[in-house]
Design a protein around this motif. Structure first.
Motif, mmCIF file in Angstrom:
data_model
loop_
_atom_site.group_PDB
_atom_site.id
_atom_site.type_symbol
_atom_site.label_atom_id
_atom_site.label_comp_id
_atom_site.label_asym_id
_atom_site.label_seq_id
_atom_site.Cartn_x
_atom_site.Cartn_y
_atom_site.Cartn_z
ATOM 1 N N VAL A 13 0.846 -1.207 0.000
ATOM 2 C CA VAL A 13 0.000 0.000 0.000
ATOM 3 C C VAL A 13 0.878 1.252 0.000
ATOM 4 C CG1 VAL A 13 -1.616 1.348 1.414
ATOM 5 C CG2 VAL A 13 -2.015 -1.086 1.041
ATOM 6 N N ARG A 14 1.900 1.281 0.857
ATOM 7 C CA ARG A 14 2.796 2.446 0.899
ATOM 8 C C ARG A 14 3.562 2.602 -0.404
ATOM 9 N NH1 ARG A 14 4.664 0.637 6.001
ATOM 10 N NH2 ARG A 14 6.719 0.434 5.102
ATOM 11 N N LEU A 15 3.980 1.476 -0.976
ATOM 12 C CA LEU A 15 4.710 1.498 -2.236
ATOM 13 C C LEU A 15 3.831 2.010 -3.371
ATOM 14 C CD1 LEU A 15 7.523 0.768 -3.241
ATOM 15 C CD2 LEU A 15 6.657 -1.496 -3.810
ATOM 16 N N LYS A 16 2.568 1.584 -3.391
ATOM 17 C CA LYS A 16 1.638 2.049 -4.429
ATOM 18 C C LYS A 16 1.461 3.556 -4.367
ATOM 19 C CE LYS A 16 -1.258 -1.980 -5.249
ATOM 20 N NZ LYS A 16 -2.617 -2.531 -5.157
ATOM 21 N N THR A 17 1.305 4.093 -3.164
ATOM 22 C CA THR A 17 1.102 5.543 -3.045
ATOM 23 C C THR A 17 2.333 6.312 -3.512
ATOM 24 O OG1 THR A 17 1.806 5.537 -0.725
ATOM 25 C CG2 THR A 17 -0.561 5.342 -1.151
ATOM 26 N N LYS A 18 3.513 5.730 -3.328
ATOM 27 C CA LYS A 18 4.735 6.404 -3.778
ATOM 28 C C LYS A 18 4.931 6.301 -5.281
ATOM 29 C CE LYS A 18 8.282 6.882 -0.351
ATOM 30 N NZ LYS A 18 9.598 6.466 0.093
ATOM 31 N N ILE A 19 4.637 5.121 -5.840
ATOM 32 C CA ILE A 19 4.984 4.852 -7.230
ATOM 33 C C ILE A 19 3.942 5.350 -8.225
ATOM 34 C CG2 ILE A 19 5.327 3.012 -8.926
ATOM 35 C CD1 ILE A 19 6.891 1.480 -6.857
ATOM 36 N N ILE A 20 2.656 5.081 -7.967
ATOM 37 C CA ILE A 20 1.620 5.387 -8.956
ATOM 38 C C ILE A 20 1.616 6.875 -9.273
ATOM 39 C CG2 ILE A 20 -0.855 5.327 -9.466
ATOM 40 C CD1 ILE A 20 0.477 2.574 -9.377
ATOM 41 N N GLY A 21 1.750 7.181 -10.542
ATOM 42 C CA GLY A 21 1.697 8.560 -11.001
ATOM 43 C C GLY A 21 2.994 9.324 -10.863
ATOM 44 N N SER A 22 4.002 8.709 -10.227
ATOM 45 C CA SER A 22 5.260 9.436 -10.100
ATOM 46 C C SER A 22 5.928 9.504 -11.465
ATOM 47 C CB SER A 22 6.177 8.782 -9.066
ATOM 48 O OG SER A 22 6.586 7.518 -9.497
ATOM 49 N N LYS A 23 6.469 10.638 -11.769
ATOM 50 C CA LYS A 23 7.140 10.866 -13.043
ATOM 51 C C LYS A 23 8.528 10.261 -12.961
ATOM 52 C CE LYS A 23 6.274 13.376 -16.796
ATOM 53 N NZ LYS A 23 5.652 12.643 -17.881
ATOM 54 N N VAL A 24 8.924 9.586 -14.014
ATOM 55 C CA VAL A 24 10.260 8.993 -14.046
ATOM 56 C C VAL A 24 11.273 10.117 -14.225
ATOM 57 C CG1 VAL A 24 11.779 7.416 -15.273
ATOM 58 C CG2 VAL A 24 9.369 6.846 -14.994
ATOM 59 N N ILE A 25 12.256 10.176 -13.337
ATOM 60 C CA ILE A 25 13.308 11.190 -13.412
ATOM 61 C C ILE A 25 14.084 10.963 -14.712
ATOM 62 C CG2 ILE A 25 15.385 12.069 -12.289
ATOM 63 C CD1 ILE A 25 14.189 11.072 -9.634
ATOM 64 N N ALA A 26 14.424 12.041 -15.388
ATOM 65 C CA ALA A 26 15.045 11.959 -16.717
ATOM 66 C C ALA A 26 16.321 11.124 -16.725
ATOM 67 C CB ALA A 26 15.333 13.358 -17.234
ATOM 68 N N THR A 27 17.088 11.165 -15.648
ATOM 69 C CA THR A 27 18.360 10.441 -15.626
ATOM 70 C C THR A 27 18.187 8.967 -15.259
ATOM 71 O OG1 THR A 27 18.726 11.111 -13.342
ATOM 72 C CG2 THR A 27 19.707 12.493 -15.073
ATOM 73 N N LEU A 32 12.611 3.479 -5.310
ATOM 74 C CA LEU A 32 11.462 3.609 -4.416
ATOM 75 C C LEU A 32 11.276 2.367 -3.542
ATOM 76 C CD1 LEU A 32 9.003 5.393 -6.862
ATOM 77 C CD2 LEU A 32 10.209 6.408 -4.932
ATOM 78 N N VAL A 33 11.488 1.182 -4.109
ATOM 79 C CA VAL A 33 11.382 -0.054 -3.319
ATOM 80 C C VAL A 33 12.481 -0.071 -2.264
ATOM 81 C CG1 VAL A 33 11.620 -2.569 -3.409
ATOM 82 C CG2 VAL A 33 10.205 -1.395 -5.100
ATOM 83 N N SER A 34 13.685 0.341 -2.629
ATOM 84 C CA SER A 34 14.791 0.396 -1.675
ATOM 85 C C SER A 34 14.478 1.332 -0.512
ATOM 86 C CB SER A 34 16.058 0.841 -2.389
ATOM 87 O OG SER A 34 17.100 1.017 -1.474
ATOM 88 N N GLU A 35 13.931 2.502 -0.823
ATOM 89 C CA GLU A 35 13.560 3.456 0.234
ATOM 90 C C GLU A 35 12.510 2.859 1.168
ATOM 91 O OE1 GLU A 35 12.255 6.981 -1.782
ATOM 92 O OE2 GLU A 35 14.291 7.574 -2.361
ATOM 93 N N GLU A 36 11.515 2.175 0.598
ATOM 94 C CA GLU A 36 10.459 1.579 1.419
ATOM 95 C C GLU A 36 10.990 0.425 2.255
ATOM 96 O OE1 GLU A 36 7.253 2.255 2.374
ATOM 97 O OE2 GLU A 36 7.814 4.149 1.454
ATOM 98 N N LEU A 37 11.886 -0.386 1.693
ATOM 99 C CA LEU A 37 12.478 -1.478 2.469
ATOM 100 C C LEU A 37 13.319 -0.930 3.621
ATOM 101 C CD1 LEU A 37 13.541 -4.077 -0.251
ATOM 102 C CD2 LEU A 37 11.847 -4.393 1.552
ATOM 103 N N THR A 38 14.037 0.157 3.372
ATOM 104 C CA THR A 38 14.820 0.798 4.430
ATOM 105 C C THR A 38 13.904 1.308 5.532
ATOM 106 O OG1 THR A 38 16.519 1.434 2.843
ATOM 107 C CG2 THR A 38 16.506 2.613 4.931
ATOM 108 N N THR A 39 12.792 1.905 5.143
ATOM 109 C CA THR A 39 11.811 2.379 6.127
ATOM 110 C C THR A 39 11.232 1.209 6.909
ATOM 111 O OG1 THR A 39 11.239 4.238 4.697
ATOM 112 C CG2 THR A 39 9.663 3.682 6.424
ATOM 113 N N LEU A 40 10.913 0.124 6.206
ATOM 114 C CA LEU A 40 10.318 -1.052 6.835
ATOM 115 C C LEU A 40 11.273 -1.707 7.829
ATOM 116 C CD1 LEU A 40 7.954 -3.148 6.851
ATOM 117 C CD2 LEU A 40 9.218 -4.364 5.082
ATOM 118 N N LEU A 41 12.540 -1.858 7.440
ATOM 119 C CA LEU A 41 13.513 -2.538 8.291
ATOM 120 C C LEU A 41 14.083 -1.637 9.379
ATOM 121 C CD1 LEU A 41 15.416 -4.540 5.540
ATOM 122 C CD2 LEU A 41 13.754 -5.415 7.185
ATOM 123 N N GLY A 42 13.915 -0.339 9.225
ATOM 124 C CA GLY A 42 14.448 0.601 10.204
ATOM 125 C C GLY A 42 15.655 1.304 9.644
#
Length: 136
Positions: free
Chosen positions: A54-68, A78-88
């Protein structure tokens, strides 16, 4: 072992995202389902997986892909950031009592012995504590 399987599974998932300008619900739903299955196969609690998705969906859906970045790199970020948040995201110190017992439990072949020996080596060298390993 569980994290190796999860890592391989996530890498294969990320390879499937190519050529997308916007990460939409339509093109990401199969990816969310595969991430969900990968986490469940890695023995992550289903409630934790549900909340994570659910948290990942809110972050990813509609987010614009950064040009680089490519879409797969953006999802990996985004998955890495969420896993870091989840694990502490912050470090915590072990509070040693007179006798401190650390019990490691897991499936056969999941790396408990290796992790226990690495932890024992770390505690012995960093905290100058006497370490005793026991297999039960």
């Amino acid at each position: 072992m569980a994290f190796e399987g999860l890592s391989e599974r996530l890498q294969s998932i990320f390879k499937k995202i190519k050529g997308e300008d916007v990460l939409s619900a339509r093109n990401m739903e199969p990816i969310f389902e595969e991430i969900r299955v990968a986490l469940l196969e890695a023995d992550v609690n289903y409630k934790v997986v549900k909340e994570f998705i659910v948290r990942l969906k809110t972050k990813i859906i509609g987010s614009k892909v950064i040009a680089t970045l490519t879409p797969s790199q953006m999802v990996v970020k985004l998955v890495s950031e969420e896993l870091t948040t989840l694990l502490g995201s912050k470090e915590s110190e072990i509070k040693f009592a007179h006798t401190t017992i650390i019990m490691m439990v897991g499936l056969q072949g999941s790396g408990k012995t290796t992790s226990a020996s690495k932890l024992a080596y770390f505690i012995k060298n960093k905290y100058q504590k006497k370490v005793l390993l026991v297999a039960l």
